[in-house]
Design an enzyme around this catalytic site. Structure first.
Site, PDB file in Angstrom:
ATOM      1  N   MET A 111      10.636 -25.688  15.406  1.00  0.00           N
ATOM      2  CA  MET A 111      10.131 -25.921  16.760  1.00  0.00           C
ATOM      3  C   MET A 111       8.648 -25.574  16.923  1.00  0.00           C
ATOM      4  O   MET A 111       8.226 -25.112  17.979  1.00  0.00           O
ATOM      5  CB  MET A 111      10.986 -25.147  17.772  1.00  0.00           C
ATOM      6  CG  MET A 111      12.472 -25.462  17.689  1.00  0.00           C
ATOM      7  SD  MET A 111      12.837 -27.222  17.832  1.00  0.00           S
ATOM      8  CE  MET A 111      12.722 -27.415  19.601  1.00  0.00           C
ATOM      9  N   ARG A 112       7.859 -25.797  15.897  1.00  0.00           N
ATOM     10  CA  ARG A 112       6.412 -25.573  15.980  1.00  0.00           C
ATOM     11  C   ARG A 112       5.694 -26.837  15.568  1.00  0.00           C
ATOM     12  O   ARG A 112       6.181 -27.570  14.701  1.00  0.00           O
ATOM     13  CB  ARG A 112       5.987 -24.444  15.035  1.00  0.00           C
ATOM     14  CG  ARG A 112       6.674 -23.128  15.288  1.00  0.00           C
ATOM     15  CD  ARG A 112       6.041 -22.406  16.447  1.00  0.00           C
ATOM     16  NE  ARG A 112       6.714 -21.138  16.751  1.00  0.00           N
ATOM     17  CZ  ARG A 112       6.331 -20.323  17.710  1.00  0.00           C
ATOM     18  NH1 ARG A 112       5.297 -20.617  18.466  1.00  0.00           N
ATOM     19  NH2 ARG A 112       6.978 -19.208  17.944  1.00  0.00           N
ATOM     20  N   ASN A 141      10.028 -35.111   9.954  1.00  0.00           N
ATOM     21  CA  ASN A 141      10.581 -34.374  11.091  1.00  0.00           C
ATOM     22  C   ASN A 141      11.721 -35.173  11.711  1.00  0.00           C
ATOM     23  O   ASN A 141      11.739 -36.404  11.610  1.00  0.00           O
ATOM     24  CB  ASN A 141       9.480 -34.158  12.143  1.00  0.00           C
ATOM     25  CG  ASN A 141       9.972 -33.341  13.318  1.00  0.00           C
ATOM     26  OD1 ASN A 141      10.697 -32.358  13.148  1.00  0.00           O
ATOM     27  ND2 ASN A 141       9.603 -33.749  14.521  1.00  0.00           N
ATOM     28  N   HIS A 156      13.511 -35.886  15.418  1.00  0.00           N
ATOM     29  CA  HIS A 156      13.273 -35.695  16.843  1.00  0.00           C
ATOM     30  C   HIS A 156      14.487 -36.192  17.630  1.00  0.00           C
ATOM     31  O   HIS A 156      15.001 -37.277  17.365  1.00  0.00           O
ATOM     32  CB  HIS A 156      12.015 -36.469  17.274  1.00  0.00           C
ATOM     33  CG  HIS A 156      11.716 -36.278  18.729  1.00  0.00           C
ATOM     34  ND1 HIS A 156      11.186 -35.102  19.213  1.00  0.00           N
ATOM     35  CD2 HIS A 156      11.937 -37.080  19.800  1.00  0.00           C
ATOM     36  CE1 HIS A 156      11.084 -35.199  20.526  1.00  0.00           C
ATOM     37  NE2 HIS A 156      11.528 -36.378  20.905  1.00  0.00           N
TER      38      HIS A 156
HETATM   39  C1  GRF Z   1      17.975 -30.904  16.658  1.00  0.00           C
HETATM   40  O1  GRF Z   1      18.471 -31.540  17.801  1.00  0.00           O
HETATM   41  C2  GRF Z   1      16.651 -31.501  16.262  1.00  0.00           C
HETATM   42  O2  GRF Z   1      16.531 -32.860  16.535  1.00  0.00           O
HETATM   43  C3  GRF Z   1      15.703 -30.706  17.115  1.00  0.00           C
HETATM   44  O3  GRF Z   1      16.218 -29.395  17.118  1.00  0.00           O
HETATM   45  C4  GRF Z   1      17.629 -29.447  16.913  1.00  0.00           C
HETATM   46  C5  GRF Z   1      17.932 -28.562  15.750  1.00  0.00           C
HETATM   47  O4  GRF Z   1      19.282 -28.373  15.524  1.00  0.00           O
HETATM   48  N1  GRF Z   1      14.352 -30.819  16.620  1.00  0.00           N
HETATM   49  P1  GRF Z   1      19.793 -27.625  14.215  1.00  0.00           P
HETATM   50  O5  GRF Z   1      19.017 -26.310  14.111  1.00  0.00           O
HETATM   51  O6  GRF Z   1      19.551 -28.517  13.036  1.00  0.00           O
HETATM   52  O7  GRF Z   1      21.233 -27.380  14.470  1.00  0.00           O
END
Ligand code: GRF
Length: 240
Positions: free
Chosen positions: A136-137, A158, A160
């Site tokens: 998340m960065r 990535n 999304h």
């Molecule tokens: C996912 O929905 C991804 O698309 C988003 O963060 C979430 C991560 O889920 N960027 P996880 O940690 O893989 O369970």
């Protein structure tokens, strides 16, 4: 025998995407192996998944680093020697330096300081592809340019939680749901200097029924993510 793609992974949370990739590797569905899992969050649950699978892990605690930067008398002294502000400021598309230069510069510098520490870990591994699995960065060009060193430049992927270019940002499923969309989806893309703007590798969509809650949308989306991410990594492995 095909040489396996060496994949580095970064996570921030539960790591269900990481788990889907681990399983796909172990079951031979993709010609890849995970060489490390790093996180910006100490104690992220996904780190346990990696450890259970015998994958080396590390943490670069962004929150602590950013707090230390705020307290520092002179943040510039914490910057890596090879940081060139003009170069990064010109390339980056994350903050508006004209609108608020001081805030924007703090953002860039504090992230670069954290990124240098990430790079110190990452550079100790032999890696073909960096996969952000719920990391998340965002990255500044300082980090991106040091990963994308050889052609073809796109080496960071990535996932999304929306059908880009709709709903970039941190809450893709939430934004999709609140807008009242009847179709949601997820996107795997290469990372460029913007936020969620890089070239798209793959997408999967799902229907949102009238009675669906946000939790339903997230659950439907995650199931698609677990299929999509391994498929995109395999596409990359095959195209080498
Ligand atoms: C996912 O929905 C991804 O698309 C988003 O963060 C979430 C991560 O889920 N960027 P996880 O940690 O893989 O369970």
């Amino acid at each position: 025998m095909v040489e396996k793609l060496k994949v580095g992974t970064l996570i921030s949370g539960g790591g269900t995407n990481l788990q889907a990739i681990i399983d796909a590797c172990n079951q031979g569905r993709i010609d890849a192996e995970i060489v490390f899992t790093g996180s910006d969050v100490d104690g992220a649950k996904g780190l346990e998944r990696a450890q259970k699978a015998g994958i080396p892990t590390f943490v670069v605690a962004y929150a602590r680093i950013i707090a230390d930067c705020r307290k520092a008398q002179d943040i510039d002294r914490l910057l890596p020697k090879d940081f060139h502000l003009e170069d990064i400021a010109e390339k980056q598309r994350l903050v508006d330096l004209e609108k608020n230069r001081e805030k924007g510069l703090f953002f860039i510098k504090s992230r670069v300081i954290a990124e240098r520490r990430l790079l110190d870990h990452i550079e100790s591994y032999d890696m073909d592809l960096l996969v952000l699995a719920g990391f998340m960065r965002v990255f500044t060009p300082y980090f991106i340019d040091r990963i994308n060193t050889n052609a073809p430049g796109n080496k960071i992927m990535n996932i999304h939680p929306a059908l880009l270019p709709s709903f970039p940002g941190i809450d893709g499923y939430g934004d999709t749901f609140r807008y009242g969309c009847k179709i949601g989806g997820c996107t795997v893309h290469f990372v460029d200097y913007g936020e969620d703007t890089g070239p798209i590798i793959g997408q999967k969509a799902f229907e949102i029924a009238d009675g669906d809650t946000l939790e339903d949308v997230k659950a439907k989306g995650l199931e698609k993510e677990w299929e999509l991410y391994p498929a995109c990594i395999q596409k990359f492995a095959k195209s080498r």
